[in-house]
Design a protein around this motif. Structure first.
Motif, mmCIF file in Angstrom:
data_model
loop_
_atom_site.group_PDB
_atom_site.id
_atom_site.type_symbol
_atom_site.label_atom_id
_atom_site.label_comp_id
_atom_site.label_asym_id
_atom_site.label_seq_id
_atom_site.Cartn_x
_atom_site.Cartn_y
_atom_site.Cartn_z
ATOM 1 N N VAL A 77 -40.134 11.204 -11.700
ATOM 2 C CA VAL A 77 -39.348 10.100 -12.258
ATOM 3 C C VAL A 77 -38.524 10.774 -13.497
ATOM 4 O O VAL A 77 -37.440 10.205 -13.683
ATOM 5 N N THR A 78 -39.100 11.720 -14.079
ATOM 6 C CA THR A 78 -38.679 12.096 -15.285
ATOM 7 C C THR A 78 -37.898 13.343 -15.223
ATOM 8 O O THR A 78 -37.471 13.840 -16.319
ATOM 9 N N GLN A 79 -37.388 13.765 -14.045
ATOM 10 C CA GLN A 79 -36.548 14.965 -13.779
ATOM 11 C C GLN A 79 -35.431 14.644 -14.062
ATOM 12 O O GLN A 79 -34.454 15.662 -14.421
ATOM 13 N N SER A 80 -34.751 13.611 -13.779
ATOM 14 C CA SER A 80 -33.313 13.143 -14.252
ATOM 15 C C SER A 80 -33.442 11.660 -14.025
ATOM 16 O O SER A 80 -34.087 11.054 -13.871
ATOM 17 N N ARG A 81 -32.188 11.070 -14.629
ATOM 18 C CA ARG A 81 -31.886 9.795 -14.760
ATOM 19 C C ARG A 81 -31.604 9.147 -13.579
ATOM 20 O O ARG A 81 -31.808 7.936 -13.264
ATOM 21 N N GLU A 82 -31.164 9.759 -12.492
ATOM 22 C CA GLU A 82 -30.991 9.400 -11.138
ATOM 23 C C GLU A 82 -32.441 8.929 -10.599
ATOM 24 O O GLU A 82 -32.304 7.979 -9.644
#
Length: 121
Positions: A77-82
């Motif tokens: 979930v925290t890898q990118s805003r997508e």
């Protein structure tokens, strides 16, 4: 179904009493009793992991019932805003629709893996 209720059911299916299960996961049996009756909140993720192992239960199911987010999912979930945006989009989908999306994601990953393999040749 509540976490404690599911835990009790799994324990009964394994033929364990509270003291036996508590000993296996290194917690006090009175604490286990309180969890099963809903007098205490579900335990930590580490304890839930131990319970799942001893009971042969699905860890994700127990974590969801406990209201916990698995650590590996937090990383995703925290890898990118997508990633959080995608989760918001799918929050109201049913089980079958989610399974379709999961399969599609698997196909995309496999195709990407094949492409990168052929690129390196």
């Amino acid at each position: 179904m509540e976490f404690g209720e599911r835990l009790r059911k799994l324990r009964h299916q394994k033929g364990l009493n509270q003291r036996e299960l508590a000993d296996e996961v290194d917690i006090d049996f009175t604490y286990l009793s309180k969890i099963e009756t809903g007098k205490m909140s579900p335990p930590s993720q580490d304890t839930i992991r131990k319970l799942a192992e001893v009971l042969g239960a699905d860890l994700d199911e127990l974590l969801v019932l406990a209201g916990r987010v698995p650590d590996d999912v937090k990383e995703v979930v925290t890898q990118s805003r997508e990633h959080p945006a995608f989760l918001r989009e799918i929050k109201d989908l049913g089980e079958e629709e989610l399974e379709e999306l999961r399969q599609k994601a698997k196909e995309i990953r496999e195709k990407r893996g094949q492409k990168s393999s052929s690129d390196s040749n």
